[in-house]
Scaffold this motif. Structure first.
Motif, PDB file in Angstrom:
ATOM      1  N   ILE A   1      31.217  41.650  -0.941  1.00 45.75           N
ATOM      2  CA  ILE A   1      30.723  40.410  -1.663  1.00 45.75           C
ATOM      3  C   ILE A   1      29.995  39.641  -0.555  1.00 45.75           C
ATOM      4  CG2 ILE A   1      31.527  38.019  -2.213  1.00 45.75           C
ATOM      5  CD1 ILE A   1      33.897  39.279  -3.327  1.00 45.75           C
ATOM      6  N   SER A   2      30.253  39.882   0.677  1.00 49.79           N
ATOM      7  CA  SER A   2      29.325  39.198   1.920  1.00 49.79           C
ATOM      8  C   SER A   2      28.028  39.661   1.949  1.00 49.79           C
ATOM      9  CB  SER A   2      29.911  38.986   3.294  1.00 49.79           C
ATOM     10  OG  SER A   2      30.252  40.429   3.625  1.00 49.79           O
ATOM     11  N   LEU A   3      27.879  41.067   1.646  1.00 51.05           N
ATOM     12  CA  LEU A   3      26.518  41.798   1.701  1.00 51.05           C
ATOM     13  C   LEU A   3      25.874  41.289   0.701  1.00 51.05           C
ATOM     14  CD1 LEU A   3      27.429  45.304   2.943  1.00 51.05           C
ATOM     15  CD2 LEU A   3      26.345  43.505   4.167  1.00 51.05           C
ATOM     16  N   ILE A   4      26.513  41.185  -0.536  1.00 42.29           N
ATOM     17  CA  ILE A   4      25.756  40.716  -1.711  1.00 42.29           C
ATOM     18  C   ILE A   4      25.212  39.067  -1.701  1.00 42.29           C
ATOM     19  CG2 ILE A   4      26.056  39.886  -4.370  1.00 42.29           C
ATOM     20  CD1 ILE A   4      28.050  42.308  -4.511  1.00 42.29           C
ATOM     21  N   LEU A   5      25.960  38.424  -1.051  1.00 44.65           N
ATOM     22  CA  LEU A   5      25.296  37.146  -0.659  1.00 44.65           C
ATOM     23  C   LEU A   5      24.334  36.830   0.171  1.00 44.65           C
ATOM     24  CD1 LEU A   5      28.862  34.879  -0.144  1.00 44.65           C
ATOM     25  CD2 LEU A   5      26.993  34.414  -1.834  1.00 44.65           C
ATOM     26  N   ILE A   6      24.327  37.856   1.223  1.00 46.74           N
ATOM     27  CA  ILE A   6      23.388  38.042   2.461  1.00 46.74           C
ATOM     28  C   ILE A   6      21.962  38.460   1.634  1.00 46.74           C
ATOM     29  CG2 ILE A   6      22.450  39.084   4.159  1.00 46.74           C
ATOM     30  CD1 ILE A   6      25.710  38.836   5.306  1.00 46.74           C
ATOM     31  N   ALA A   7      22.287  39.377   0.883  1.00 49.37           N
ATOM     32  CA  ALA A   7      21.106  40.051  -0.038  1.00 49.37           C
ATOM     33  C   ALA A   7      20.322  38.908  -0.791  1.00 49.37           C
ATOM     34  CB  ALA A   7      21.397  41.300  -0.672  1.00 49.37           C
ATOM     35  N   THR A   8      21.284  38.367  -1.518  1.00 42.91           N
ATOM     36  CA  THR A   8      20.735  37.072  -2.464  1.00 42.91           C
ATOM     37  C   THR A   8      19.972  36.146  -1.487  1.00 42.91           C
ATOM     38  OG1 THR A   8      22.293  37.616  -3.775  1.00 42.91           O
ATOM     39  CG2 THR A   8      21.487  35.470  -4.288  1.00 42.91           C
ATOM     40  N   ALA A   9      20.530  35.667  -0.440  1.00 45.36           N
ATOM     41  CA  ALA A   9      19.905  34.751   0.454  1.00 45.36           C
ATOM     42  C   ALA A   9      18.519  35.346   0.989  1.00 45.36           C
ATOM     43  CB  ALA A   9      20.762  34.346   1.603  1.00 45.36           C
ATOM     44  N   VAL A  10      18.315  36.477   1.385  1.00 39.33           N
ATOM     45  CA  VAL A  10      17.225  36.842   1.770  1.00 39.33           C
ATOM     46  C   VAL A  10      16.119  36.963   0.688  1.00 39.33           C
ATOM     47  CG1 VAL A  10      16.010  38.842   2.626  1.00 39.33           C
ATOM     48  CG2 VAL A  10      18.030  38.185   3.548  1.00 39.33           C
ATOM     49  N   LEU A  11      16.721  37.473  -0.569  1.00 43.23           N
ATOM     50  CA  LEU A  11      15.649  37.413  -1.543  1.00 43.23           C
ATOM     51  C   LEU A  11      15.120  36.065  -2.091  1.00 43.23           C
ATOM     52  CD1 LEU A  11      17.069  40.323  -3.713  1.00 43.23           C
ATOM     53  CD2 LEU A  11      15.317  40.483  -2.427  1.00 43.23           C
ATOM     54  N   PHE A  12      16.245  35.221  -2.170  1.00 48.22           N
ATOM     55  CA  PHE A  12      15.725  33.835  -2.674  1.00 48.22           C
ATOM     56  C   PHE A  12      14.856  33.214  -1.499  1.00 48.22           C
ATOM     57  CE2 PHE A  12      16.260  29.239  -2.895  1.00 48.22           C
ATOM     58  CZ  PHE A  12      16.163  29.234  -4.167  1.00 48.22           C
ATOM     59  N   TYR A  13      15.224  33.459  -0.090  1.00 43.12           N
ATOM     60  CA  TYR A  13      14.194  32.988   1.050  1.00 43.12           C
ATOM     61  C   TYR A  13      12.929  33.376   0.773  1.00 43.12           C
ATOM     62  CZ  TYR A  13      12.118  32.211   5.377  1.00 43.12           C
ATOM     63  OH  TYR A  13      11.127  31.960   6.590  1.00 43.12           O
ATOM     64  N   LEU A  14      12.734  34.936   0.666  1.00 41.07           N
ATOM     65  CA  LEU A  14      11.452  35.437   0.365  1.00 41.07           C
ATOM     66  C   LEU A  14      10.716  34.721  -0.850  1.00 41.07           C
ATOM     67  CD1 LEU A  14      12.253  39.139   1.317  1.00 41.07           C
ATOM     68  CD2 LEU A  14      11.048  37.517   2.584  1.00 41.07           C
ATOM     69  N   TRP A  15      11.308  34.677  -2.023  1.00 41.50           N
ATOM     70  CA  TRP A  15      10.856  34.052  -3.079  1.00 41.50           C
ATOM     71  C   TRP A  15      10.356  32.634  -2.871  1.00 41.50           C
ATOM     72  CZ3 TRP A  15      13.453  31.400  -7.773  1.00 41.50           C
ATOM     73  CH2 TRP A  15      12.573  31.242  -8.835  1.00 41.50           C
ATOM     74  N   CYS A  16      11.019  31.867  -1.849  1.00 41.41           N
ATOM     75  CA  CYS A  16      10.586  30.322  -1.542  1.00 41.41           C
ATOM     76  C   CYS A  16       9.283  30.559  -0.738  1.00 41.41           C
ATOM     77  CB  CYS A  16      11.908  29.868  -0.629  1.00 41.41           C
ATOM     78  SG  CYS A  16      13.135  29.272  -1.665  1.00 41.41           S
TER      79      CYS A  16
END
Length: 171
Positions: free
Chosen positions: A121-136
Motif C-alpha cells: 500500500i505504501s508503494l502504491i501511495l508513493i507511486a501515485t504521488a510521483v505520477l501526480f507530481y509529474l503530471w503537475c
C-alpha cells in the motif's frame, strides 16, 4: 484544492489560464465531478471495511498519510506560479531531510502493522504521488497549494481503496 485543480487541469487551456482558473474561488463542473468521485471512492472503500479494528485503523491512518504526502510534495516540488504564491513561504523553509521523514511516515506505520500488504500500500501511495507530481509539472510547471490539497485527497482515497482491497480482502 481538488476541485480547483480539476477545473484547471481539465479545462484544455494553456498553463497561464489553468493557473488563473485554479486561483478562482468558484467551482466548475470538473471540480464538482472530482469532488463527487473522490467522496464516492472514500465512502465505498470505508463501507467495504467491516466495523471494528480495521476501520478504526483506516480512519486513523488516512489523514496521517494524506498529510505526509503534503510534506513530500513540498519537499520535492517547485512552485508553478512565477510569484511563488502562498506556497513560497513553505518552500523557503524546507529541509533536505523533510522528504525522508515524509516517506518514513508513509512506509513505517503500514509496514509495522500490516507487513508486506502494508508495504505494498505504501508503494502504491508513493507511486501515485510521483505520477501526480509529474503530471503537475507537465501541466503547469510545478505545484501550487491547490495541487498539494488535491493530492492529499487523492492519497486518502487511494489509501482507503487499497486498504479495503488488500488488507480486508474486499474483492
Amino acid at each position: 484544492g481538488l476541485s480547483d485543480t480539476a477545473d484547471g487541469f481539465f479545462s484544455a487551456r494553456n498553463r497561464e489560464r489553468m493557473l488563473d482558473i485554479m486561483k478562482d474561488s468558484r467551482v466548475g463542473s470538473m471540480g464538482v465531478l472530482a469532488l463527487i468521485m473522490i467522496l464516492s471512492i472514500k465512502v465505498v472503500s470505508l463501507l467495504g471495511i467491516p466495523a471494528g479494528e480495521n476501520r478504526t485503523l483506516a480512519l486513523l491512518f488516512m489523514p496521517v498519510l494524506g498529510r505526509a504526502t503534503q510534506v513530500w510534495f513540498l519537499s520535492v516540488g517547485e512552485t508553478a506560479r512565477p510569484d511563488g504564491g502562498i506556497g513560497k513561504i513553505f518552500l523557503s523553509t524546507r529541509k533536505p531531510y523533510d522528504r525522508v521523514w515524509a516517506m518514513l511516515w508513509i512506509i513505517l506505520p503500514l509496514f509495522i502493522l500490516f507487513r508486506l500488504r502494508g508495504f505494498v500500500i505504501s508503494l502504491i501511495l508513493i507511486a501515485t504521488a510521483v505520477l501526480f507530481y509529474l503530471w503537475c509539472v507537465k501541466k503547469i510547471g510545478g505545484i501550487t497549494g491547490d495541487t498539494i490539497g488535491a493530492f492529499t485527497e487523492i492519497a486518502e482515497a487511494v489509501f482507503l481503496l487499497f486498504f479495503s482491497i488488500l488488507l480486508v480482502g474486499w474483492y
